[in-house]
Design a protein around this motif. Structure first.
Motif, PDB file in Angstrom:
ATOM      1  N   GLU A 141       6.915  14.494  54.313  1.00 20.97           N
ATOM      2  CA  GLU A 141       7.212  13.817  53.059  1.00 20.97           C
ATOM      3  C   GLU A 141       6.089  12.869  52.639  1.00 20.97           C
ATOM      4  O   GLU A 141       5.965  12.533  51.463  1.00 20.97           O
ATOM      5  CB  GLU A 141       8.519  13.037  53.179  1.00 20.97           C
ATOM      6  CG  GLU A 141       9.741  13.933  53.328  1.00 20.97           C
ATOM      7  CD  GLU A 141      11.039  13.146  53.438  1.00 20.97           C
ATOM      8  OE1 GLU A 141      10.998  11.914  53.234  1.00 20.97           O
ATOM      9  OE2 GLU A 141      12.080  13.753  53.733  1.00 20.97           O
ATOM     10  N   LEU A 172      14.339  10.114  38.816  1.00 21.57           N
ATOM     11  CA  LEU A 172      14.197  11.517  39.215  1.00 21.57           C
ATOM     12  C   LEU A 172      15.466  12.105  39.820  1.00 21.57           C
ATOM     13  O   LEU A 172      15.657  13.330  39.778  1.00 21.57           O
ATOM     14  CB  LEU A 172      13.055  11.658  40.226  1.00 21.57           C
ATOM     15  CG  LEU A 172      11.635  11.503  39.683  1.00 21.57           C
ATOM     16  CD1 LEU A 172      10.628  11.544  40.822  1.00 21.57           C
ATOM     17  CD2 LEU A 172      11.315  12.606  38.677  1.00 21.57           C
ATOM     18  N   ILE A 173      16.315  11.271  40.369  1.00 23.76           N
ATOM     19  CA  ILE A 173      17.443  11.780  41.135  1.00 23.76           C
ATOM     20  C   ILE A 173      18.393  12.611  40.284  1.00 23.76           C
ATOM     21  O   ILE A 173      19.060  13.521  40.786  1.00 23.76           O
ATOM     22  CB  ILE A 173      18.190  10.608  41.817  1.00 23.76           C
ATOM     23  CG1 ILE A 173      18.986  11.122  43.014  1.00 23.76           C
ATOM     24  CG2 ILE A 173      19.089   9.876  40.840  1.00 23.76           C
ATOM     25  CD1 ILE A 173      19.529  10.014  43.903  1.00 23.76           C
ATOM     26  N   TYR A 185      17.475  14.760  38.204  1.00 25.26           N
ATOM     27  CA  TYR A 185      16.851  16.073  38.031  1.00 25.26           C
ATOM     28  C   TYR A 185      16.614  16.793  39.357  1.00 25.26           C
ATOM     29  O   TYR A 185      16.727  18.026  39.431  1.00 25.26           O
ATOM     30  CB  TYR A 185      15.518  15.922  37.289  1.00 25.26           C
ATOM     31  CG  TYR A 185      15.650  15.218  35.967  1.00 25.26           C
ATOM     32  CD1 TYR A 185      16.039  15.904  34.816  1.00 25.26           C
ATOM     33  CD2 TYR A 185      15.400  13.850  35.861  1.00 25.26           C
ATOM     34  CE1 TYR A 185      16.164  15.250  33.597  1.00 25.26           C
ATOM     35  CE2 TYR A 185      15.529  13.191  34.651  1.00 25.26           C
ATOM     36  CZ  TYR A 185      15.910  13.892  33.513  1.00 25.26           C
ATOM     37  OH  TYR A 185      16.043  13.241  32.317  1.00 25.26           O
ATOM     38  N   THR A 186      16.257  16.053  40.386  1.00 22.93           N
ATOM     39  CA  THR A 186      15.909  16.687  41.665  1.00 22.93           C
ATOM     40  C   THR A 186      16.907  16.377  42.775  1.00 22.93           C
ATOM     41  O   THR A 186      16.779  16.916  43.878  1.00 22.93           O
ATOM     42  CB  THR A 186      14.503  16.226  42.115  1.00 22.93           C
ATOM     43  OG1 THR A 186      14.459  14.793  42.130  1.00 22.93           O
ATOM     44  CG2 THR A 186      13.441  16.734  41.137  1.00 22.93           C
ATOM     45  N   GLN A 225      19.218  14.275  45.687  1.00 20.76           N
ATOM     46  CA  GLN A 225      18.844  13.517  46.878  1.00 20.76           C
ATOM     47  C   GLN A 225      18.037  14.412  47.820  1.00 20.76           C
ATOM     48  O   GLN A 225      18.466  14.733  48.922  1.00 20.76           O
ATOM     49  CB  GLN A 225      20.089  12.967  47.573  1.00 20.76           C
ATOM     50  CG  GLN A 225      20.834  11.926  46.753  1.00 20.76           C
ATOM     51  CD  GLN A 225      22.121  11.491  47.423  1.00 20.76           C
ATOM     52  OE1 GLN A 225      22.862  12.295  47.961  1.00 20.76           O
ATOM     53  NE2 GLN A 225      22.388  10.197  47.394  1.00 20.76           N
ATOM     54  N   THR A 226      16.853  14.783  47.375  1.00 19.97           N
ATOM     55  CA  THR A 226      16.021  15.721  48.116  1.00 19.97           C
ATOM     56  C   THR A 226      14.667  15.091  48.424  1.00 19.97           C
ATOM     57  O   THR A 226      14.325  14.017  47.917  1.00 19.97           O
ATOM     58  CB  THR A 226      15.802  17.012  47.305  1.00 19.97           C
ATOM     59  OG1 THR A 226      15.058  16.696  46.105  1.00 19.97           O
ATOM     60  CG2 THR A 226      17.138  17.638  46.906  1.00 19.97           C
ATOM     61  N   GLU A 227      13.905  15.799  49.232  1.00 25.51           N
ATOM     62  CA  GLU A 227      12.545  15.352  49.547  1.00 25.51           C
ATOM     63  C   GLU A 227      11.691  15.280  48.293  1.00 25.51           C
ATOM     64  O   GLU A 227      10.813  14.424  48.181  1.00 25.51           O
ATOM     65  CB  GLU A 227      11.907  16.310  50.550  1.00 25.51           C
ATOM     66  CG  GLU A 227      12.514  16.291  51.932  1.00 25.51           C
ATOM     67  CD  GLU A 227      11.829  17.276  52.854  1.00 25.51           C
ATOM     68  OE1 GLU A 227      11.760  17.004  54.060  1.00 25.51           O
ATOM     69  OE2 GLU A 227      11.354  18.318  52.363  1.00 25.51           O
ATOM     70  N   LEU A 228      11.947  16.166  47.348  1.00 26.00           N
ATOM     71  CA  LEU A 228      11.138  16.212  46.130  1.00 26.00           C
ATOM     72  C   LEU A 228      11.233  14.907  45.354  1.00 26.00           C
ATOM     73  O   LEU A 228      10.257  14.456  44.752  1.00 26.00           O
ATOM     74  CB  LEU A 228      11.592  17.385  45.258  1.00 26.00           C
ATOM     75  CG  LEU A 228      10.628  17.856  44.153  1.00 26.00           C
ATOM     76  CD1 LEU A 228       9.302  18.269  44.768  1.00 26.00           C
ATOM     77  CD2 LEU A 228      11.247  19.000  43.372  1.00 26.00           C
ATOM     78  N   THR A 229      12.413  14.287  45.374  1.00 25.36           N
ATOM     79  CA  THR A 229      12.594  13.016  44.673  1.00 25.36           C
ATOM     80  C   THR A 229      11.695  11.934  45.251  1.00 25.36           C
ATOM     81  O   THR A 229      11.240  11.037  44.529  1.00 25.36           O
ATOM     82  CB  THR A 229      14.065  12.575  44.771  1.00 25.36           C
ATOM     83  OG1 THR A 229      14.901  13.600  44.224  1.00 25.36           O
ATOM     84  CG2 THR A 229      14.308  11.283  44.017  1.00 25.36           C
ATOM     85  N   ILE A 283       7.434  13.283  44.677  1.00 22.42           N
ATOM     86  CA  ILE A 283       6.808  13.250  43.352  1.00 22.42           C
ATOM     87  C   ILE A 283       6.202  11.874  43.049  1.00 22.42           C
ATOM     88  O   ILE A 283       5.030  11.784  42.649  1.00 22.42           O
ATOM     89  CB  ILE A 283       7.811  13.670  42.261  1.00 22.42           C
ATOM     90  CG1 ILE A 283       8.112  15.164  42.371  1.00 22.42           C
ATOM     91  CG2 ILE A 283       7.263  13.356  40.865  1.00 22.42           C
ATOM     92  CD1 ILE A 283       9.178  15.659  41.405  1.00 22.42           C
ATOM     93  N   ASN A 307      18.105   9.877  51.048  1.00 24.31           N
ATOM     94  CA  ASN A 307      17.258  10.958  51.534  1.00 24.31           C
ATOM     95  C   ASN A 307      17.291  10.993  53.056  1.00 24.31           C
ATOM     96  O   ASN A 307      16.948  10.025  53.722  1.00 24.31           O
ATOM     97  CB  ASN A 307      15.816  10.758  51.054  1.00 24.31           C
ATOM     98  CG  ASN A 307      14.883  11.811  51.610  1.00 24.31           C
ATOM     99  OD1 ASN A 307      15.141  12.996  51.515  1.00 24.31           O
ATOM    100  ND2 ASN A 307      13.792  11.369  52.208  1.00 24.31           N
TER     101      ASN A 307
END
Length: 231
Positions: A25, A73-74, A76-77, A79-83, A86, A161
């Motif tokens: 991450e 961002l949450i 749209y993405t 509770q993921t690593e992507l949040t 980015i 996360n």
């Protein structure tokens, strides 16, 4: 000592597994930031008028608190690593773009003229002449961005996360186990130190033509330094 490495089952990962996820991450955003910064920096070098607005935009984005960035961002993405990754990639740009621009601009005009005379086009000259000479500046930027990213990943625990070492801070409170907090802090610090040392070694390997006294970190006066994890 056993309690220090006794990870609560709710994290669903071992100690080494948490380290691996934390590094993923933290380092993937820096790699993504570098891939974005290289062409952006080249455009800024080629079109000098573009550099001030680009630097201004990246600085404004860096000024956004990481938690606020996560909250936006949450939706749209999730509770993921992507949040988490980015914002870290965006933050890395404020360090990497100026580092690359300064490094590329430091290449002597005589060197560029010689490369052009040998038939090097703009892209080939950038990749094979300017970037290799700019390696010390680029690595200096990577060191700051990497250490900052490793520390900021821990804030991802505030949005639920799972995986990063920051979750140990949360569990230290939930289970009244302060050793978990020490585990998180110490492990994160060690990871940052090791990553920085590896980048220094990489710089030495990639610049055998430089005298040791000249391999000092370039000046970064006047630029925001994203080492602070408490954003």
């Amino acid at each position: 000592m056993n309690g220090f490495f006794d990870i609560p089952s709710d994290l669903q990962h071992s100690y080494l597994g948490l380290i691996g996820l934390h590094l993923r991450e933290a380092l993937l955003p820096v790699a993504a930031g570098l891939l974005l910064a290289l062409p952006i920096a080249q455009l800024c070098v080629r079109f000098r008028w573009l550099y001030p607005p680009v630097l201004g935009v990246t600085t404004v984005l860096y000024a956004i608190p990481s938690l606020a960035f996560f909250v936006v961002l949450i939706d749209y993405t999730g509770q993921t690593e992507l949040t988490v990754m980015i914002p870290l990639a965006v933050y890395s740009l404020v360090v990497l773009v100026p580092a690359i621009v300064d490094g590329v601009r430091s290449v002597p005009q005589e060197t560029l003229a010689a490369a052009t005379a040998m038939g090097f086009g703009p892209v080939r000259r950038y990749l094979q002449v300017q970037l290799p000479i700019a390696v010390p500046a680029v690595i200096a930027g990577l060191r700051v961005a990497t250490v900052s990213s490793i520390s900021l990943v821990s804030i991802g625990t505030l949005i639920g996360n799972q995986g990063a070492l920051g979750n140990l801070l949360h569990d230290a409170t939930i289970y009244n186990r302060p050793e978990l907090a020490w585990n998180s802090v110490i492990t994160t610090a060690v990871l940052a130190i090791l990553a920085d040392a590896l980048l220094v070694l990489l710089r030495v390997v990639l610049t055998p033509w430089m005298p040791s006294g000249a391999r000092q970190r370039p000046r970064t006066a006047g630029r925001p330094e994203p080492e602070d994890a408490a954003r």
